[in-house]
Scaffold this motif. Sequence first.
Motif, PDB file in Angstrom:
ATOM      1  N   SER A 194       0.827  -1.203   0.000  1.00  0.00           N
ATOM      2  CA  SER A 194       0.000   0.000   0.000  1.00  0.00           C
ATOM      3  C   SER A 194       0.865   1.257   0.000  1.00  0.00           C
ATOM      4  N   ILE A 195       1.923   1.265   0.801  1.00  0.00           N
ATOM      5  CA  ILE A 195       2.836   2.413   0.846  1.00  0.00           C
ATOM      6  C   ILE A 195       3.468   2.632  -0.527  1.00  0.00           C
ATOM      7  N   ILE A 196       3.871   1.546  -1.173  1.00  0.00           N
ATOM      8  CA  ILE A 196       4.558   1.639  -2.462  1.00  0.00           C
ATOM      9  C   ILE A 196       3.650   2.236  -3.529  1.00  0.00           C
ATOM     10  N   THR A 197       2.375   1.836  -3.523  1.00  0.00           N
ATOM     11  CA  THR A 197       1.461   2.268  -4.596  1.00  0.00           C
ATOM     12  C   THR A 197       0.709   3.557  -4.269  1.00  0.00           C
ATOM     13  N   ASP A 198       0.460   3.828  -2.983  1.00  0.00           N
ATOM     14  CA  ASP A 198      -0.336   5.008  -2.622  1.00  0.00           C
ATOM     15  C   ASP A 198       0.454   6.312  -2.718  1.00  0.00           C
ATOM     16  N   PHE A 199       1.774   6.222  -2.598  1.00  0.00           N
ATOM     17  CA  PHE A 199       2.604   7.425  -2.629  1.00  0.00           C
ATOM     18  C   PHE A 199       3.357   7.506  -3.956  1.00  0.00           C
ATOM     19  N   PHE A 200       3.386   8.745  -4.484  1.00  0.00           N
ATOM     20  CA  PHE A 200       3.991   8.970  -5.789  1.00  0.00           C
ATOM     21  C   PHE A 200       5.499   8.789  -5.764  1.00  0.00           C
ATOM     22  N   GLY A 201       6.110   9.085  -4.605  1.00  0.00           N
ATOM     23  CA  GLY A 201       7.549   8.969  -4.477  1.00  0.00           C
ATOM     24  C   GLY A 201       7.996   9.344  -3.080  1.00  0.00           C
ATOM     25  N   PRO A 202       9.299   9.337  -2.808  1.00  0.00           N
ATOM     26  CA  PRO A 202       9.811   9.645  -1.467  1.00  0.00           C
ATOM     27  C   PRO A 202       9.400  11.022  -0.950  1.00  0.00           C
ATOM     28  N   GLU A 203       9.368  11.999  -1.842  1.00  0.00           N
ATOM     29  CA  GLU A 203       9.040  13.358  -1.416  1.00  0.00           C
ATOM     30  C   GLU A 203       7.649  13.439  -0.822  1.00  0.00           C
ATOM     31  N   GLU A 204       6.701  12.684  -1.387  1.00  0.00           N
ATOM     32  CA  GLU A 204       5.331  12.733  -0.888  1.00  0.00           C
ATOM     33  C   GLU A 204       5.251  12.171   0.529  1.00  0.00           C
ATOM     34  N   ILE A 205       6.022  11.115   0.813  1.00  0.00           N
ATOM     35  CA  ILE A 205       6.048  10.556   2.170  1.00  0.00           C
ATOM     36  C   ILE A 205       6.702  11.532   3.141  1.00  0.00           C
ATOM     37  N   ILE A 206       7.775  12.169   2.700  1.00  0.00           N
ATOM     38  CA  ILE A 206       8.464  13.141   3.553  1.00  0.00           C
ATOM     39  C   ILE A 206       7.543  14.294   3.924  1.00  0.00           C
ATOM     40  N   ASN A 207       6.732  14.739   2.976  1.00  0.00           N
ATOM     41  CA  ASN A 207       5.856  15.891   3.192  1.00  0.00           C
ATOM     42  C   ASN A 207       4.548  15.541   3.890  1.00  0.00           C
ATOM     43  N   THR A 208       4.266  14.245   4.055  1.00  0.00           N
ATOM     44  CA  THR A 208       3.050  13.837   4.755  1.00  0.00           C
ATOM     45  C   THR A 208       3.231  14.041   6.256  1.00  0.00           C
ATOM     46  N   PRO A 209       2.278  14.681   6.932  1.00  0.00           N
ATOM     47  CA  PRO A 209       2.390  14.855   8.393  1.00  0.00           C
ATOM     48  C   PRO A 209       2.569  13.514   9.089  1.00  0.00           C
ATOM     49  N   LEU A 210       3.402  13.508  10.121  1.00  0.00           N
ATOM     50  CA  LEU A 210       3.729  12.265  10.817  1.00  0.00           C
ATOM     51  C   LEU A 210       2.476  11.571  11.343  1.00  0.00           C
ATOM     52  N   GLU A 211       1.545  12.348  11.912  1.00  0.00           N
ATOM     53  CA  GLU A 211       0.342  11.723  12.491  1.00  0.00           C
ATOM     54  C   GLU A 211      -0.513  11.068  11.408  1.00  0.00           C
ATOM     55  N   ASP A 212      -0.541  11.650  10.193  1.00  0.00           N
ATOM     56  CA  ASP A 212      -1.293  11.041   9.089  1.00  0.00           C
ATOM     57  C   ASP A 212      -0.634   9.729   8.638  1.00  0.00           C
ATOM     58  N   LEU A 213       0.678   9.729   8.596  1.00  0.00           N
ATOM     59  CA  LEU A 213       1.406   8.512   8.198  1.00  0.00           C
ATOM     60  C   LEU A 213       1.219   7.416   9.251  1.00  0.00           C
ATOM     61  N   VAL A 214       1.214   7.813  10.531  1.00  0.00           N
ATOM     62  CA  VAL A 214       0.983   6.842  11.602  1.00  0.00           C
ATOM     63  C   VAL A 214      -0.400   6.226  11.468  1.00  0.00           C
ATOM     64  N   GLN A 215      -1.409   7.064  11.211  1.00  0.00           N
ATOM     65  CA  GLN A 215      -2.774   6.562  11.069  1.00  0.00           C
ATOM     66  C   GLN A 215      -2.911   5.619   9.877  1.00  0.00           C
ATOM     67  N   LEU A 216      -2.207   5.944   8.797  1.00  0.00           N
ATOM     68  CA  LEU A 216      -2.224   5.063   7.620  1.00  0.00           C
ATOM     69  C   LEU A 216      -1.645   3.693   7.958  1.00  0.00           C
TER      70      LEU A 216
END
Length: 408
Positions: free
Chosen positions: A188-210
């Motif tokens: 899911s992480i591999i396909t839902d995010f366009f690339g590393p930059e998108e993960i870096i820019n995602t708020p930590l709490e949103d990434l935790v919830q995902l």
Amino acid sequence: MTISLHVGIDIGKNKNVACFMKLDGTILLKKLVFDNSISGAESLASKTKELSIKDSFDHVVFGMEATSLYHFHLMNYLLITEELKPYRPTVYQLNARSIKNFKKSYPPKGKNDAYDAYIIAEKLRHGRLPKPYEVDEMYLPLQRLTRYRFHLVGSLVREKSYFLTMLFMKFSNYGDVFSDIFGATSMSIITDFFGPEEIINTPLEDLVQLLVDKGNKQFSNPETLATELKRICRESYRMSPKLTDSVNLILETSMNNIRFFEQTIRKLDSVIARDMAKLSNPLMSIKGIGPVFSAGIISEIGDINKFEDQSQLAKFSGITWNSNQSGEFDGEDKPLNRAGNRYLRYYLIEAADSLRRHNDEYRAYYQKKFQESKKHAHKRAQVLTARKFVRPVFSLLSKNQLYRSDRG
């Protein structure tokens, strides 16, 4: 006294070539070309009968290389046709490597079908042949399934390897995050995010919830995992924007292929288990051996009575070692002889790997061989465990008895 006619056949998808030879090497017919069809098989049988009557042969020996499945129908036809039954036909399915090595003892004449058929006929009359081919309708359907499963597993391994190569293009450090890259959360992480930059820019709490949602709350510390994920994304190479769409499409398509292979293998395993329930299967009495591995072993062996002892069975499977000795030197690194049945060898080794994880006796044996090995420790110990496993396989199938741990 038996007077045999030896018929070497070079197999092709559309055309076959046969060479007819006496035991003393006299060629009766150098080249017979016939279609790889029922009418072509009938013409071969007719010519064989004609020559047998003419020269008073009372036994016919056919030989052909195992060439994909193109030889399958012809082998079965030659054994069941009424026209040849008076001549007690014997059919040999010859290993391509053994024919290639045998051919080296003859003057080089290049590659042509007629000469290949001649070499096969020569091999037949010289002897040292494998067990004759037999029509085995009991295990043949099961064998088709287990061999197809072997094919699918190989395709799955290759697809996963290719996926990991393309994943490096998108997330070069991704392998350090999840223990199972092909798990649902990881995919899911591999396909839902366009690339590393998108993960870096995602708020930590949103990434935790995902991670919590996708992982069904299986992660004990999702905050730490999310922080680590951001860290490795910062460490990853940045891909050219022009490549991003292409790589993402490849990863998505490859992931779908992986899921298809996994689903198909599970379906096959279910069918194999159902069919195995109809057969006597003493191998299941060994802890760690399930219906799939036992099906692959039993379907390739067929009638166990064609083997005199367990060493013959080991040789048939190719789990023997070529010597590496000269004078007083005796090398430890001895290559595995791979001239046997690769499907049987695969299922024996896979079964051995299961045994080392679920069976105390075989776990101890594997660990002992692992510690003794100086090179290729895991592979060597695994194959040696498979070789040990051949002994109870032969014993249990020969006697149709259940396994006892005190039996070797």
